[in-house]
Scaffold this active site. Structure first.
Site, PDB file in Angstrom:
ATOM      1  CB  SER A  11      -1.000   0.554   1.146  1.00  0.00           C
ATOM      2  OG  SER A  11      -1.876  -0.486   1.239  1.00  0.00           O
ATOM      3  CG  MET A  34      -4.577  -7.191   7.522  1.00  0.00           C
ATOM      4  SD  MET A  34      -6.508  -6.281   6.178  1.00  0.00           S
ATOM      5  CE  MET A  34      -6.591  -5.222   8.401  1.00  0.00           C
ATOM      6  CB  SER A  35      -0.639  -8.255   2.745  1.00  0.00           C
ATOM      7  OG  SER A  35       0.689  -7.690   3.173  1.00  0.00           O
ATOM      8  CE1 TYR A  78      -8.182  -6.477   1.290  1.00  0.00           C
ATOM      9  CE2 TYR A  78      -6.350  -7.043   2.417  1.00  0.00           C
ATOM     10  CZ  TYR A  78      -7.108  -6.151   1.898  1.00  0.00           C
ATOM     11  OH  TYR A  78      -6.079  -5.449   1.325  1.00  0.00           O
ATOM     12  CD  GLU A  79      -7.502  -7.756  -3.109  1.00  0.00           C
ATOM     13  OE1 GLU A  79      -8.141  -7.142  -4.037  1.00  0.00           O
ATOM     14  OE2 GLU A  79      -6.149  -8.120  -3.026  1.00  0.00           O
ATOM     15  CB  ALA A 106       0.737  -0.937   4.811  1.00  0.00           C
ATOM     16  CG  HIS A 144      -4.518  -7.932   0.195  1.00  0.00           C
ATOM     17  ND1 HIS A 144      -5.048  -6.947  -1.023  1.00  0.00           N
ATOM     18  CD2 HIS A 144      -3.790  -6.822   1.176  1.00  0.00           C
ATOM     19  CE1 HIS A 144      -4.165  -5.885  -1.211  1.00  0.00           C
ATOM     20  NE2 HIS A 144      -3.390  -6.710   0.462  1.00  0.00           N
ATOM     21  CG  HIS A 187      -2.753  -2.332  -3.443  1.00  0.00           C
ATOM     22  ND1 HIS A 187      -2.199  -3.020  -3.504  1.00  0.00           N
ATOM     23  CD2 HIS A 187      -2.985  -1.750  -2.639  1.00  0.00           C
ATOM     24  CE1 HIS A 187      -1.298  -2.754  -2.103  1.00  0.00           C
ATOM     25  NE2 HIS A 187      -2.412  -2.168  -2.308  1.00  0.00           N
ATOM     26  CG  ASN A 221      -2.065   2.112  11.602  1.00  0.00           C
ATOM     27  OD1 ASN A 221      -1.749   0.856  10.973  1.00  0.00           O
ATOM     28  ND2 ASN A 221      -2.280   1.109  12.872  1.00  0.00           N
ATOM     29  CG  HIS A 267      -7.484   2.307   3.458  1.00  0.00           C
ATOM     30  ND1 HIS A 267      -6.681   1.123   3.759  1.00  0.00           N
ATOM     31  CD2 HIS A 267      -7.559   2.189   1.848  1.00  0.00           C
ATOM     32  CE1 HIS A 267      -5.902   0.658   1.911  1.00  0.00           C
ATOM     33  NE2 HIS A 267      -6.808   2.140   1.525  1.00  0.00           N
TER      34      HIS A 267
HETATM   35  N1  HPA Z   1      -3.288  -3.708  11.359  1.00  0.00           N
HETATM   36  C1  HPA Z   1      -3.467  -4.802  10.222  1.00  0.00           C
HETATM   37  N2  HPA Z   1      -3.353  -4.355   9.198  1.00  0.00           N
HETATM   38  C2  HPA Z   1      -2.514  -2.621   9.260  1.00  0.00           C
HETATM   39  C3  HPA Z   1      -2.758  -2.579  10.050  1.00  0.00           C
HETATM   40  C4  HPA Z   1      -2.684  -2.584  11.390  1.00  0.00           C
HETATM   41  O1  HPA Z   1      -3.241  -2.161  12.383  1.00  0.00           O
HETATM   42  N3  HPA Z   1      -2.251  -0.925   9.724  1.00  0.00           N
HETATM   43  C5  HPA Z   1      -2.006  -1.193   8.048  1.00  0.00           C
HETATM   44  N4  HPA Z   1      -1.721  -2.835   7.781  1.00  0.00           N
END
Ligand code: HPA
Length: 267
Positions: free
Chosen positions: A25, A205-206, A79-80, A107, A77, A55, A229, A241
């Site tokens: 990302s 998540m990847s 989750y998609e 990310a 991903h 993306h 974050n 996001h």
């Molecule tokens: N959690 C999961 N995936 C993420 C996060 C998070 O805090 N930040 C960026 N991708």
């Protein structure tokens, strides 16, 4: 798979990539800056299209720092709604194209309370918390063994190389363990606490599916997380996001500088 490889080769001719980079990302601009040949995922047999904003969805081939590179501008991903098979398919295709070293970026949320947004973390190990494994199913013995060893997924040599490059550039770098969850919901504070107790420094998540398959088919893997974050509960405010993308964007220059130095020094 053979159709995908033949199709890509029909576009790239005798360009044989030795290094693959999966751009996470907000980090896709490296592919914009160095694009020589672009092959949209939509055209490649077996590739799906990515549904995540930010993306792009194409393979980008370029000579960077004297190295032949293929970049994934956008990834698939879990989750998609894609099956794991789709998530890791590009890694298998890159292997068939000749890739020996795979740099995986993402990310991530900072679980380690010392981490701040826009920090970079070199992944030293991972925890697969996705509840599945990309190698489930019939094994393709031409790619790797049924029960692959995972004691050094992330090449120690590449970790050291990344650290040395960062030090020379004056870029501060964390090292740590990445835990992958399926998403797409971010974690609860209790889940982040669990991740920390289990030994994670970052959550995302990847990356883990691609790293498992890359290592399984004998690639040297380097993983770099952009900490976008403080994970839930570490920060007292909610997570969006757009905030993740903004942090990835502000770390972009530092990230690209580091990756270029790594490419230059890879042998
Ligand atoms: N959690 C999961 N995936 C993420 C996060 C998070 O805090 N930040 C960026 N991708």
């Amino acid at each position: 798979m053979q159709d995908a490889v033949s199709f890509i080769k029909s576009k790239t001719g005798n360009f044989t990539p030795e290094i693959g980079i999966i751009l996470g990302s907000g980090l896709g601009s490296l592919a914009d800056d160095y694009c020589e040949i672009a092959v949209p995922y939509a055209d490649i047999p077996g590739f799906k299209t990515s549904t995540v904003a930010g993306h792009k969805g194409r393979l980008v081939f370029a000579d960077i720092c004297g190295k032949k590179i293929v970049m994934m501008q956008g990834r698939f991903h879990y989750y998609e709604g894609h099956p794991m098979e789709t998530v890791v398919y590009p890694v298998k295709v890159m292997k068939q194209l000749g890739v020996k070293t795979l740099i995986i970026t993402n990310a991530a949320g900072g679980v380690n309370t010392d981490f701040k947004p826009s920090d970079l973390m070199i992944i030293t190990d991972h925890i697969n918390f996705m509840g599945t494994n990309p190698l489930i199913g019939k094994n393709d013995d031409t790619l790797g063994v049924r029960f692959p060893d995972m004691s050094e997924v992330y090449s120690k040599k590449l970790v050291t190389l990344a650290e040395n490059c960062a030090q020379k550039l004056g870029i501060s770098l964390h090292k740590g363990v990445y835990m992958a969850l399926t998403g797409p919901s971010y974690e609860t504070p209790a889940e982040v606490k669990m991740a920390r107790i289990l030994g994670a420094d970052a959550v995302g998540m990847s990356t883990v599916p691609e790293a498992i398959v890359g290592h399984y088919c004998s690639m040297d893997i380097l993983g770099i997380s952009c900490i976008c974050n403080k994970a839930a509960g570490v920060s007292t405010v909610g997570l969006t996001h757009s905030e993740v993308i903004a942090a990835a964007d502000s770390a972009k220059q530092k990230f690209i500088t580091l990756v270029l130095a790594i490419l230059k020094n890879l042998n």
